[in-house]
Scaffold this motif. Structure first.
Motif, PDB file in Angstrom:
ATOM      1  N   ASN A   1       0.847  -1.197   0.000  1.00 17.27           N
ATOM      2  CA  ASN A   1       0.000   0.000   0.000  1.00 17.27           C
ATOM      3  C   ASN A   1       0.879   1.242   0.000  1.00 17.27           C
ATOM      4  N   SER A   2       0.462   2.239  -0.770  1.00 17.14           N
ATOM      5  CA  SER A   2       1.070   3.567  -0.729  1.00 17.14           C
ATOM      6  C   SER A   2      -0.073   4.571  -0.701  1.00 17.14           C
ATOM      7  N   MET A   3       0.242   5.805  -0.470  1.00 19.41           N
ATOM      8  CA  MET A   3      -0.787   6.844  -0.407  1.00 19.41           C
ATOM      9  C   MET A   3      -0.565   7.844  -1.536  1.00 19.41           C
ATOM     10  N   ASN A   4      -1.563   8.013  -2.383  1.00 22.18           N
ATOM     11  CA  ASN A   4      -1.524   9.036  -3.419  1.00 22.18           C
ATOM     12  C   ASN A   4      -2.261  10.257  -2.873  1.00 22.18           C
ATOM     13  N   ALA A   5      -1.521  11.169  -2.277  1.00 28.93           N
ATOM     14  CA  ALA A   5      -2.134  12.336  -1.643  1.00 28.93           C
ATOM     15  C   ALA A   5      -2.777  13.262  -2.670  1.00 28.93           C
ATOM     16  N   ARG A   6      -2.253  13.233  -3.885  1.00 26.23           N
ATOM     17  CA  ARG A   6      -2.838  14.064  -4.942  1.00 26.23           C
ATOM     18  C   ARG A   6      -4.278  13.657  -5.239  1.00 26.23           C
ATOM     19  N   GLN A   7      -4.520  12.334  -5.166  1.00 27.88           N
ATOM     20  CA  GLN A   7      -5.857  11.814  -5.373  1.00 27.88           C
ATOM     21  C   GLN A   7      -6.637  11.695  -4.060  1.00 27.88           C
TER      22      GLN A   7
END
Length: 625
Positions: A544-550
């Motif tokens: 898991n990673s976090m796409n902060a832009r989305q």
């Protein structure tokens, strides 16, 4: 520890083969299940891709205008065909967006390869073609966009935009014609219709429009049968399709939103205001008493005396066609009872009206511009040129009084490829409809208040006709890619000058112009760049990673910067991080893997379709440290 090599194809890097296997999104299935130990992590080891030189497309560089009409200015290439200013034009620039807005639906910025860019530009032109001779069905136009390549080196040179006018027309016979009620509040219930003929069944009568096809600019005719129209206040004519607007007291009517419907008393409304409603048309012949009069839509910025007041917006101004300048009606108006048919012909911008005698069937010109002007007719004696807000005019008719009143539409000539009207889609190919739907009628109003269309002005504008081939004489297709003072405020948002390669011609000078076509080409070579980073996404693993832009969690495992390890940004690129970033697989137990599902995406998680050839991605999997 495990090193895993993935690729979109097992073939050598041959684009015609590799591209079929989607180098930007692929799945490698394993012949044997792979076992990943508990508490493992994964990182990108390396990546090899082929990245094309691309266009970076967003809302700051994707706007343009398409002008179809008589060119404006002082281009040496067009000497003798130009007009002095936009005020002398019957049209104006139409705003378009590369991709027709679709390219910005997910994230606001996209990279496009040459072919995709040509397709996006094509869609943009399809959405702002608007002239009926350029419409090829609901979703297409006769404006064709192609990428240009050098014949020797095959190097990209820019874009070619070729406009070809259609001339094919079809005659719609009375048997197929159907009318739609357009009366105030849709109150006209007292009529029947059959095979193109409308018959009143009460004194209120009818006010209807044939909303199927507009009259063709290639000398199209709309012929009305008035044999049994009777002695009441009937009218026949042509009109754009108007959406209903609020006219107060809970009522609505089908008018342009800047039509001045406040003039409801006195001689100013004679023949126009019947049964407590204006029967709007852009051009119409009306029975007033025993006579036939002509009214045309237009503005009036100065009073013309009794019956000709200053109006706010547009009104239906009278065409005073009687005088020595008119050899057929020198001393008096046409007597209604003498005529059996009214024929409206549209020849590009010129409307002519011909009457057919009941006595012998002979045809007599009632009014136009060319003939009456040549005879000495002046402003308001002649019919003004048709403007872009009126490019799609549909037959209308109305009648009141003792029953039955009968009016028929014998035939209508329209462009063969023009689509049948529908309420939901005609705004996609008719500028007036598009303007109503998008609250942009301010530009239509400006056009219709130009001096040549102002009954209070003395300025005349000679209408352009069709040429011998059936095209619009004097018209060129002009591409505008930067703000242009001479082409007006519609061009203020134009921003695609560099993207499309018109840096030396922000207002294009056609490479060639014929009776039916115009060809424009980029004047400079657009620069292809690639300044957007890519990301690798491994879809079927448990990291898991976090796409902060989305604002959402993601399966992205690695970032591929703009430049590769050798400093290149296009072509064959090789990436190997100096320090690997491992992501935990969050697996307390052993994982069984049957495939590797790999995507190349932008920061908005949209697939990067700008890759070609063969892609190779290597992953490193190890026990977490």
């Amino acid at each position: 520890m495990s090193l895993v090599i993935t690729s979109n194809t097992s073939q050598e890097n041959t684009p015609e083969i590799s591209n079929a296997f989607k180098p930007f999104s692929y799945q490698n299935r394993l012949l044997n299940t792979m076992k990943i130990p508990p508490n493992s992590e994964i990182a990108l080891q390396s990546a090899k891709i082929n990245k094309n030189g691309l266009f970076v497309l967003d809302r700051t560089n994707a706007d343009f205008c398409h002008y179809f009409g008589t060119p404006i200015g002082d281009h040496l290439a067009l000497v003798g065909t130009e007009i002095a200013s936009l005020e002398d034009s019957t049209t104006q620039p139409f705003r378009g967006v590369i991709g027709a807005g679709e390219a910005f639906g997910a994230g606001g910025k996209n990279e496009r390869n040459i072919d995709d860019m040509a397709d996006d530009l094509q869609r943009g032109f399809n959405k702002c073609a608007f002239h009926p001779s350029l419409i090829n069905g609901t979703d297409d136009s006769f404006i064709d966009v192609e990428a240009l390549y050098d014949a020797t080196t095959n190097a990209f040179k820019g874009f070619e935009i070729e406009t070809t006018q259609s001339t094919a027309t079809t005659t719609r016979a009375a048997a197929d014609i159907v009318f739609t009620d357009i009366s105030k509040n849709n109150e006209s219930t007292g009529f029947t219709q059959n095979a193109g003929f409308v018959t009143s069944t009460n004194k209120q009568g009818f006010f209807v429009q044939n909303r199927e096809y507009p009259i063709s600019q290639n000398k199209g005719n709309a012929v009305f049968d008035i044999n049994n129209a009777g002695a009441g206040g009937w009218m026949v004519g042509l009109s754009r399709i108007n959406k209903p607007i609020d006219i107060g007291d809970g009522d609505y009517a089908y008018y342009p939103d800047y039509f001045d419907f406040s003039r409801t008393t006195g001689s100013a409304v004679s023949g126009r205001y019947v049964g407590k409603q204006f029967r709007f048309a852009d051009i119409q012949v009306v029975r007033v008493g025993t006579q036939l009069k002509i009214f045309q839509s237009g503005s009036r910025g100065a009073s013309g005396g009794a019956g000709a007041p200053i109006v706010n917006g547009i009104y239906m101004n009278e065409v005073d066609y009687v005088g020595n300048f008119n050899g057929n009606f020198k001393t008096d108006y046409a007597t209604a009872a003498d005529w059996s048919k009214v024929d409206f012909q549209l020849d590009n911008e010129e409307i002519s009206i011909t009457l057919t005698k009941k006595s012998d069937g002979s045809k007599v010109l009632m009014a136009d511009f060319s003939t009456l002007k040549a005879g000495g007719g002046g402003k308001n004696n002649v019919i003004n040129p048709v403007n872009a807000a009126q490019w799609a005019m549909y037959p209308v008719c109305g009648a009141t009084g003792a029953v039955p009143r009968v009016i028929g539409l014998d035939s209508l000539e329209h462009y063969t490829n023009y689509p049948t009207y529908t309420d939901t889609r005609y705004g996609e190919y008719d500028w007036w409809a598009w303007s109503q739907e998008n609250n942009q009628t301010v530009f239509c109003r400006e056009l219709e208040q130009r001096p040549w269309n102002d009954a209070g002005s003395t300025k005349l504008l000679t209408p352009q006709k069709t040429n011998i081939s059936g095209g619009m004489n004097g018209y060129d297709s002009i591409v505008i890619t930067a703000k242009s003072k001479i082409y007006g405020d519609s061009t203020n948002e134009c921003s695609s000058i560099r993207l499309l390669g018109f840096e030396t011609q922000p207002v294009s000078i056609p490479l060639s112009s014929t009776a039916l076509g115009t060809k424009n080409q980029s004047s400079t070579v657009p620069k292809l760049i690639s300044n957007i980073s890519l990301f690798i996404r491994l879809n079927n693993f448990t990291q898991n990673s976090m796409n902060a832009r989305q604002g959402t969690s993601s399966k992205i495992v690695a970032h591929l910067p703009r430049f590769d390890n050798s400093g290149n940004e296009t072509g064959g690129l090789y990436f190997e991080p100096h320090e690997k970033t491992y992501l935990a697989l969050n697996n307390p137990d052993e994982i069984l893997i049957n495939s590797f599902d790999v995507d190349f995406v932008y920061e908005n998680e949209q697939l990067c379709t700008a890759l070609s050839g063969k892609s190779i991605v290597c992953f490193h999997i190890r026990k977490s440290k």
